[in-house]
Design a protein around this motif. Sequence first.
Motif: not given
Length: 620
Positions: A618, A605, A592, A286, A609, A595, A222, A599-601
């Motif tokens: 997104l 979220p 942020y 995160n 988000i 995202y 992310a 990208h993702e974690t």
Amino acid sequence: MTEAEEYPPIEAYGVVGNLETCALVAPDGSIDWFPFPHLESPTILAAILDADRGGRFRITPTDGFESERRYVGDTNVLETTFRTDEGTATVTDFLPPASRVDHPKKVLYRKVGCADGTVDFAVELEPQFDYGRADATIESVDDGVLAEGGDERTLLESPIDLEIEDGRITGDLSLQAGEEAWFLLRCTGAEDANTDPEAALEETIAYWTDWVHDCDADDDCAFEGPWHDSVVRSQLVLKLLTHAESGAIAAAPTASLPEDVGGVRNWDYRFNWLRDTGFTVQALMNLGTADEGRDYFDWFMDLCQADDPAAIQPLYGLHGESDLEERELDHLEGYRGSSPVRIGNGAAQQRQHDVYGELLLAVDEMRQHGRGLSDDEWTRIRDIVDYVREIWDEPDAGIWEVRGGDRHFVHSKVLCWVALDRGLAIATDGGHDAPLEAWRETRETIREDVLEHGYDEDLGAFVQAYGTDAVDATGLLLPIVGFLPFDDERVQGTIAAIEDRLLEDEIFVLRYDGDDGLPGEEGAFVLCSCWLIDALALSGRVDDAQSRFETLLEYLSPLGLLAEELDPETGSHLGNYPQAFSHVGIVNSALYLGYARGHETPGPPPMGIRLGEPSVDLES
């Protein structure tokens, strides 16, 4: 010596530490700040607050030099390399992390190594115990020089002969290519500890390298982007400010570095502010530092368990101390004449209603990561939400801790709304007993009150406080905490008003434009710049947000560190340094933007988000 030579720019300093305290190292090899044994303890060295009377430990070339600084990889081990006409040498500074390596944490290690030619150094230690208030005695002993003052003592273990004169310990060191020397400042409790300096260095480097965020080239990180290294350095700063025993995170390792050079806006930040909890937990979780996130969460939950909601303070000591009496040290001149020098912080006794919403944001963030609440914990959280129902319509000092009297701050009202809103979500999701209808009724009452009294129709924006037309950067948080969606015209109007009245040169964002009861001016608040970036990214202005973020990163110190504020005219750093909230802002802005760029974690979220109904798609 000129003032600039006596007081290097704040951003010129590097920081090292042992997860209990920190030391600041100047470009000339002088350690100018070192509280002991903990961050909030009195100092042994504080030349950054008084070049003559503060005390320092300097190892610097005797001839003219240029210096470069770097951390050893992704660690908190600092190297200062000096280049003279005769040769090149490096001073390596570190403290072994408490309870993390098998070496005494109360020893400050300084390694001097010559790479080529010959370099002559002057060594100087001038300990000033208890901020220079304690009488010191200094004597030669078998292993070096012992200095004592008040309840503390230091033993400088040295490979060279040292002299004592007028409270100063001095010596001369000459190294040729391939030679090295170790200086160990053994503090109280470590005078007789067995040490192997090279092993301590290797294990300290290994600890930080193993701990820090890492992602493979194939990972969908992310934080991917040109800012990845800045995010990693921010993570290392946050860890350095985390107390190993309690899990509390200090706002900064320093006290009284000025927000206005030569002025009175000088505060002690060596404490933990509960208002930092929500966004800090988000950053830690995160980044993959779940243990630190949980420890921090458990620490402030214990504070809530111990206190009646009315007694919860905005800030505490790193061991949970509540008595943080603010005092002035009149014998110190302050950084570049910025006085008074203050220790302790009177804001601990203020009423800051936003704290409760921040706590509930953190509880909800941990809920998203699978951390439930025990019955006892829920009882305390329920009591907090019930208390918010009683006091939300009363004035307070607000998030910025103004000293001009309590007011009806819009941000405080919105965070009271957040406390009710997140309390309802936590109760419903966890099946906890709560007066849900009463909470919903109060939540709606707060919302209507803020929309009626906190929004200026003529301005087309939310204001700082009821009855004023001042604008406040906290308005950028309204959509992030879920009070209104990003595409609401009132949110976009507030962003536009902040850009018009608080923004300078596209990236420097002031906190507010109203009176705060203090003389003088201050710089742009780094965290507010990050809030603007977040709001733009989640409003669909992703390219604009990214451009501004990249501009902001240009103002990082050469070592990747950030103070609390930046001078919009010069880019100089202002306020305490390095500042945890500034680095939290860097992490969350990168999150942020990640995202917004698809990208993702691994976890849920983040709150902007999840709660804010972002305008950006997104999934695109």
